[in-house]
Design a protein around this motif. Sequence first.
Motif, PDB file in Angstrom:
ATOM      1  N   PRO A 130       0.805  -1.219   0.000  1.00 33.54           N
ATOM      2  CA  PRO A 130       0.000   0.000   0.000  1.00 33.54           C
ATOM      3  C   PRO A 130       0.837   1.269   0.000  1.00 33.54           C
ATOM      4  CG  PRO A 130       0.114  -0.889   2.205  1.00 33.54           C
ATOM      5  CD  PRO A 130       0.913  -1.820   1.332  1.00 33.54           C
ATOM      6  N   SER A 131       0.273   2.301  -0.569  1.00 31.52           N
ATOM      7  CA  SER A 131       0.826   3.648  -0.455  1.00 31.52           C
ATOM      8  C   SER A 131      -0.330   4.559  -0.050  1.00 31.52           C
ATOM      9  CB  SER A 131       1.439   4.104  -1.785  1.00 31.52           C
ATOM     10  OG  SER A 131       0.428   4.243  -2.778  1.00 31.52           O
ATOM     11  N   ARG A 132      -0.129   5.847  -0.171  1.00 28.16           N
ATOM     12  CA  ARG A 132      -1.162   6.776   0.277  1.00 28.16           C
ATOM     13  C   ARG A 132      -2.472   6.593  -0.507  1.00 28.16           C
ATOM     14  NH1 ARG A 132      -3.914   9.872   3.817  1.00 28.16           N
ATOM     15  NH2 ARG A 132      -4.759  11.728   2.859  1.00 28.16           N
ATOM     16  N   TYR A 133      -2.385   6.490  -1.828  1.00 28.25           N
ATOM     17  CA  TYR A 133      -3.583   6.462  -2.665  1.00 28.25           C
ATOM     18  C   TYR A 133      -3.810   5.139  -3.380  1.00 28.25           C
ATOM     19  CZ  TYR A 133      -3.074  11.506  -2.095  1.00 28.25           C
ATOM     20  OH  TYR A 133      -2.939  12.756  -1.571  1.00 28.25           O
ATOM     21  N   LEU A 134      -2.769   4.272  -3.429  1.00 29.50           N
ATOM     22  CA  LEU A 134      -2.857   3.065  -4.248  1.00 29.50           C
ATOM     23  C   LEU A 134      -2.428   1.839  -3.456  1.00 29.50           C
ATOM     24  CD1 LEU A 134      -1.052   4.462  -7.442  1.00 29.50           C
ATOM     25  CD2 LEU A 134      -3.524   4.392  -7.022  1.00 29.50           C
ATOM     26  N   VAL A 135      -2.788   0.684  -3.993  1.00 30.07           N
ATOM     27  CA  VAL A 135      -2.251  -0.590  -3.516  1.00 30.07           C
ATOM     28  C   VAL A 135      -1.667  -1.300  -4.731  1.00 30.07           C
ATOM     29  CG1 VAL A 135      -2.756  -2.810  -2.472  1.00 30.07           C
ATOM     30  CG2 VAL A 135      -3.960  -0.776  -1.673  1.00 30.07           C
ATOM     31  N   LEU A 136      -0.368  -1.593  -4.667  1.00 30.99           N
ATOM     32  CA  LEU A 136       0.304  -2.285  -5.764  1.00 30.99           C
ATOM     33  C   LEU A 136       0.017  -3.776  -5.682  1.00 30.99           C
ATOM     34  CD1 LEU A 136       2.441  -2.364  -8.091  1.00 30.99           C
ATOM     35  CD2 LEU A 136       4.164  -2.699  -6.294  1.00 30.99           C
TER      36      LEU A 136
END
Length: 506
Positions: A130-136
């Motif tokens: 996860p990141s702030r706005y996305l999930v890889l």
Amino acid sequence: MSEEILVNVTPRETRVAVVENGMLQELHIERGWSRGVVGNIYKGKVQRVMPGMQAAFVDIGLERAAFLHAADIVKPAPVGNGDGEDTSLPATPTRPIAELLRDGQEIVVQVVKDPIGSKGARLTTQLSIPSRYLVLLPRTRVVGVSARIEDEVERARLKGILASLADSGGGHGYIVRTNAEGQPEEALAEDVAYLSRAWALINEKTAKARVGECVYEDLSLPLRAVRDLIRRDVEKVRVDSRETFERLRQFAAQYMPAVQAAASDDRAALDGKIEHYAGARPIFDMYGIEDEIQRALDKQVPLKSGGYLVIDQTEAMTTIDINTGSFLGQRNLEETVYRTNLEATHAVARQLRLRNLGGIIIIDFIDMTDPEHRRQVLRQLEKSLARDHARTTVYEFSPLGLVEMTRKRTTESLERQLSEPCHECGGRGMLKTPETVTYEIFREIVRQVRQFDAVRLLVMASPKVVARITDEESVAVAELEEFLGKSIRFQPDDQYAQEQFDVVLL
């Protein structure tokens, strides 16, 4: 709605509180000796494949072997456009576990559920970062958008942006998180670049790692709070540690420079919302959080109307019972019940978040005869749960008038984190009465005398039990001594719990 995030840091424990309109809604705890492992990626080794369970136990270096089900090994479809957070679930039928794994095989896995109780961690091979706005979603081409973003125009815009950014990010799949709503393409591009760097580093570490070694560890609690919990309606993040405050500002400036502030026209950076709290009074005391935590450990939750909830957490499920209490209403019984149930929906939703209750939850609303009242209560419950970060599913009223629901559980509940089973009652929540213990002692005396030879007996027990025997049961003791032909002496000892006693033959 006004929302603040409070971060309390001590040398061995960090706590994060989410406060909405002055009310504590969520509490997250991280202790230095017992950090959760959800989200961590490990290089593991299959210990044992169990075809009968369609699962395997995997050694990832934790105290107990972790559990990996066959359904969590199968890769999702390579191409697709999902509409919810669960787009990475398997799109093909589950194959037999024996065809997927073998004993001794090395495998890269991610923890999706912490060890809870006697159960080991739950694993998946479908990695996500996860990141702030996305999930890889590495090695997939799935592009999904959170189901909580309901505007179709916005969903289409975000999908279009991700479709063009995915190739530059290594051709992986992505899920757009709820926080991404309204964010510009530049912010999403920064997240794609960050996730690409993170994935490259994980690949490098995996190639060199030994079995049981962690190759990716999720952020510490304060950083996760900034990444996951801050939304547009969050006004401030107040931190009582200068060192943690500086780390949060650096993290925000490095990884989330394009976040908008609460006002739509204000392009201020996220670090402008982060403040250092330097007051003399502890931050949790200032906001009344400590009192709220104590109340969150109680079984009974009062309602403003005079009604109350009774919450019981068991191994299998959590039950919530609603009662009218002292609320008498003004019209008739049906209206009183309806109003109490409506008020209870808000309290139930808050308690589920605050206590971090998960799994199966059974809610026993007060019986309503009007079908429309039932529909309104159910609708209000779903609306109250809308702000919950955990995924919830609510079902219709059962024939017995119960509402069944589920809430995703990844970590221990607040009660299990802060408490342990009572040493007095063994976790039952009830103690045997002094009367019950008294008669157990009498039976044990008879049992001992028939088995062993003794002139007299000494009984050691708690002061409360001994006081009852020597006072209310003195006649019974005399009759027992005459029947056995033995002398019996009772000695109180403060070290004995109410249910404990010893019969000593002299």
